[in-house]
Enzyme design. Structure first.
Site, PDB file in Angstrom:
ATOM      1  N   LYS A 148       0.811  -1.233  -0.062  1.00 41.27           N
ATOM      2  CA  LYS A 148      -0.025  -0.057   0.077  1.00 41.27           C
ATOM      3  C   LYS A 148       0.751   1.410  -0.070  1.00 41.27           C
ATOM      4  O   LYS A 148       0.641   2.101  -0.822  1.00 41.27           O
ATOM      5  CB  LYS A 148      -1.024   0.197   1.309  1.00 41.27           C
ATOM      6  CG  LYS A 148      -2.026  -1.070   1.071  1.00 41.27           C
ATOM      7  CD  LYS A 148      -2.672  -1.107   2.432  1.00 41.27           C
ATOM      8  CE  LYS A 148      -3.675  -2.511   2.513  1.00 41.27           C
ATOM      9  NZ  LYS A 148      -4.330  -2.442   3.788  1.00 41.27           N
ATOM     10  N   GLN A 208      -4.447  -1.613  10.293  1.00 43.61           N
ATOM     11  CA  GLN A 208      -4.378  -2.727   9.525  1.00 43.61           C
ATOM     12  C   GLN A 208      -4.942  -3.899  10.580  1.00 43.61           C
ATOM     13  O   GLN A 208      -4.973  -4.005  11.684  1.00 43.61           O
ATOM     14  CB  GLN A 208      -2.890  -2.997   9.373  1.00 43.61           C
ATOM     15  CG  GLN A 208      -2.435  -4.389   8.455  1.00 43.61           C
ATOM     16  CD  GLN A 208      -3.167  -4.200   7.131  1.00 43.61           C
ATOM     17  OE1 GLN A 208      -3.512  -3.067   6.579  1.00 43.61           O
ATOM     18  NE2 GLN A 208      -3.243  -5.074   6.369  1.00 43.61           N
ATOM     19  N   ASP A 242     -11.037   2.708   4.493  1.00 39.91           N
ATOM     20  CA  ASP A 242     -11.345   1.174   4.295  1.00 39.91           C
ATOM     21  C   ASP A 242     -12.720   0.990   4.185  1.00 39.91           C
ATOM     22  O   ASP A 242     -12.975  -0.287   3.761  1.00 39.91           O
ATOM     23  CB  ASP A 242     -10.819   0.574   5.696  1.00 39.91           C
ATOM     24  CG  ASP A 242      -9.492  -0.177   5.584  1.00 39.91           C
ATOM     25  OD1 ASP A 242      -9.009  -0.567   4.373  1.00 39.91           O
ATOM     26  OD2 ASP A 242      -8.688  -0.234   6.675  1.00 39.91           O
TER      27      ASP A 242
HETATM   28  N1  LIG Z   1      -7.477  -2.429   7.542  1.00 35.00           N
HETATM   29  C1  LIG Z   1      -7.305  -3.384   6.478  1.00 35.00           C
HETATM   30  N2  LIG Z   1      -7.849  -3.017   5.302  1.00 35.00           N
HETATM   31  C2  LIG Z   1      -7.425  -3.931   4.294  1.00 35.00           C
HETATM   32  O1  LIG Z   1      -7.662  -3.497   3.073  1.00 35.00           O
HETATM   33  C3  LIG Z   1      -6.752  -5.113   4.488  1.00 35.00           C
HETATM   34  C4  LIG Z   1      -6.328  -5.363   5.815  1.00 35.00           C
HETATM   35  N3  LIG Z   1      -6.703  -4.566   6.926  1.00 35.00           N
HETATM   36  N4  LIG Z   1      -5.993  -6.584   6.203  1.00 35.00           N
HETATM   37  C5  LIG Z   1      -5.487  -7.630   5.349  1.00 35.00           C
HETATM   38  C6  LIG Z   1      -6.280  -7.570   3.997  1.00 35.00           C
HETATM   39  C7  LIG Z   1      -5.652  -8.139   2.979  1.00 35.00           C
HETATM   40  N5  LIG Z   1      -5.582  -7.086   2.003  1.00 35.00           N
HETATM   41  C8  LIG Z   1      -4.834  -7.329   0.806  1.00 35.00           C
HETATM   42  C9  LIG Z   1      -4.435  -6.216   0.119  1.00 35.00           C
HETATM   43  C10 LIG Z   1      -3.619  -6.290  -0.994  1.00 35.00           C
HETATM   44  C11 LIG Z   1      -3.209  -7.630  -1.428  1.00 35.00           C
HETATM   45  C12 LIG Z   1      -2.149  -7.823  -2.841  1.00 35.00           C
HETATM   46  O2  LIG Z   1      -1.894  -6.727  -3.374  1.00 35.00           O
HETATM   47  N6  LIG Z   1      -1.846  -8.994  -2.837  1.00 35.00           N
HETATM   48  C13 LIG Z   1      -0.842  -9.287  -4.088  1.00 35.00           C
HETATM   49  C14 LIG Z   1       0.251 -10.263  -3.760  1.00 35.00           C
HETATM   50  C15 LIG Z   1       0.688 -10.073  -2.214  1.00 35.00           C
HETATM   51  C16 LIG Z   1       1.822 -10.693  -1.995  1.00 35.00           C
HETATM   52  O3  LIG Z   1       2.644 -11.002  -2.810  1.00 35.00           O
HETATM   53  O4  LIG Z   1       1.679 -11.227  -0.839  1.00 35.00           O
HETATM   54  C17 LIG Z   1      -1.762  -9.914  -5.418  1.00 35.00           C
HETATM   55  O5  LIG Z   1      -2.642 -10.435  -5.037  1.00 35.00           O
HETATM   56  O6  LIG Z   1      -1.257  -9.760  -6.336  1.00 35.00           O
HETATM   57  C18 LIG Z   1      -3.988  -8.753  -0.824  1.00 35.00           C
HETATM   58  C19 LIG Z   1      -4.478  -8.420   0.441  1.00 35.00           C
HETATM   59  C20 LIG Z   1      -6.006  -6.087   2.696  1.00 35.00           C
HETATM   60  N7  LIG Z   1      -6.385  -6.185   3.788  1.00 35.00           N
END
Ligand SMILES: Nc1nc(=O)c2c([nH]1)NC[C@@H]1CN(c3ccc(C(=O)N[C@@H](CCC(=O)O)C(=O)O)cc3)C=[N+]21
Ligand SMILES: NC(=O)C1=CN([C@@H]2O[C@H](COP(=O)(O)OP(=O)(O)OC[C@H]3O[C@@H](n4cnc5c(N)ncnc54)[C@H](OP(=O)(O)O)[C@@H]3O)[C@@H](O)[C@H]2O)C=CC1
Length: 381
Positions: free
Chosen positions: A142, A186, A209
């Protein structure tokens, strides 16, 4: 449940000219009455037809060669003898990276113009409690994206055993700071902290969020408009719309009912007139229910729980899972979805990859929400 390891297959990227989607940095209205709800051009049937057409063209090219039944028969035998490779499937791969890239460009452009016209820019505050590996990864992604588009960031890191009052104070400080336009805490938080209490304290005007009860409530009720829509569900819908997947009238199954993904995704899909079923840990026979769905959204947090035989032929599959699993080589970690891609890609008409599917679009939606928040604060909307 038997969860077999299933490596994400390398696939041929399928690129389609990106249409202007309904959700984006400017948040055009998705709350239109039924008669105005846009119908999308590429339905699941046509997604299937598209791949079928490709096959027909392929055989057309071969026609001169297939001059008699013997040759056809021979070809068939050969075809059956060669095991299906990773790229030999019909599903369209719903790539998220090009969509995320385009949204980032639009956000960057708006921010540039904002700086020129009023000399101001948005600021996002991120609160991280504890030292979870996955939280660090997600926050890093992020912050990097914010940096790319020109959103300023402030990170407050609190120890795993911090007092609830420390966290509440940090959030309250950001609420009061006029230079902060977006706040994210988070998740998940350590057990001793009351997640709901913390979320309630985030100002609804800075809740990029979209987890505050006011924003969730306004998302849930027809005719009302939240200030922010949660990023991952918004990303899911954006991905479907941009790829021309028809939602209206379709049967959607969401596996998982979390406040981050499952619940708000169900609300958004209903806004788009899908008929939605929610599955969770107590659902009996999830495979049977999932097999009736036109659109399947997996948000469980268990690698490969959704198998190929859970899916109806031609279903559209959105894999929200982003699970860090130990690499089989023993070196480090890799990311795995909730869907067994290798199996699902042979059954689905379209499927998101992990990584590179919904994840990047989710992150671009955070940028978009933060931009929207700053625009509201600066009186630009
Ligand atoms: N307050 C809060 N807001 C959130 O939005 C929030 C959170 N807590 N807690 C955890 C989850 C999870 N989440 C993700 C965000 C980006 C990817 C993302 O960009 N994933 C990449 C790969 C990531 C990697 O390489 O591990 C992809 O799918 O291509 C995944 C999961 C947002 N979350
Ligand atoms: N790609 C992206 O942008 C994002 C990805 N994620 C990813 O999504 C996944 C889930 O995250 P999150 O929503 O926060 O997780 P939660 O743990 O909050 O929710 C998981 C949900 O899955 C349900 N569930 C658990 N086991 C089963 C089962 N065997 N069958 C059916 N349902 C089950 C739970 O049911 P119950 O309610 O009954 O407990 C719960 O509703 C993770 O991999 C996360 O990293 C998350 C956010 C954004």
């Amino acid at each position: 449940m038997n969860i077999r390891g299933c490596a994400t297959a390398g696939v041929v990227a399928w690129h389609r000219t990106l249409r202007k989607a309904l959700l984006g940095p400017n948040l055009p209205d998705v709350w239109l009455p039924r008669e105005h709800t846009p119908s999308h051009t590429l339905s699941q049937e046509s997604l299937q037809r598209k791949s079928f057409d490709v096959n027909l063209k392929f055989y057309d090219h071969l026609k001169p060669l297939l001059w008699c039944q013997h040759v056809l028969f021979l070809f068939g035998c050969l075809r059956l003898a060669i095991p299906l490779g990773a790229n030999e499937h019909n599903a369209v791969i719903l790539e998220g990276k090009p969509i995320a890239k385009e949204i980032k460009l639009r956000v960057t452009d708006e921010l540039r113009r904002m700086k020129i016209s009023i000399g101001r820019f948005p600021r996002l505050s991120v609160v991280l409690v504890g030292d979870r590996r996955d939280s660090h990864t997600f926050i890093h992604i992020k912050l990097k994206a914010c940096n790319q588009v020109g959103i300023e960031t402030v990170v407050t890191q609190l120890p795993e055993n911090c007092a609830e009052s420390d966290l509440l104070d940090a959030v309250s400080g950001f609420n009061l700071d006029p230079d902060v336009h977006g706040i994210i805490v988070q998740l998940p938080l350590p057990q001793h902290l009351d997640e709901e209490k913390i979320i309630n304290v985030v100002s609804p005007e800075k809740d990029v969020d979209g987890f505050h009860p006011l924003n969730v409530g306004n998302l849930a009720i027809r005719g009302r408009k939240p200030l922010f829509i949660p990023c991952a569900p918004k990303g899911c819908i954006e991905l479907l719309l941009r790829h021309g997947v028809e939602i209206k009238g379709k049967r959607a199954v969401i596996i998982g009912r979390s406040k981050i993904v499952g619940l708000p995704t169900s609300l958004l899909l209903q806004r788009h007139h899908a008929t939605v079923s929610m599955l969770h840990a107590y659902t009996k026979d999830p495979q049977q229910i999932t097999s009736e769905a036109d659109i399947v959204v997996a948000d469980v947090g268990i690698p490969n729980i959704v198998r190929g035989n859970w899916l109806k032929k031609g279903a559209v599959v959105i894999d929200m899972g982003s699970n860090q699993v130990k690499d089989p080589s023993g070196h480090g970690f890799r990311v795995s979805g909730d869907v067994c891609f290798e199996e699902a890609v042979k059954v689905a008409s379209a499927i998101t990859p992990v990584p590179g599917g919904v994840g990047p679009v989710t992150v671009s939606m955070l940028l978009s929400n933060t931009l929207d928040s700053a625009k509201r604060a600066f009186g630009m909307v």
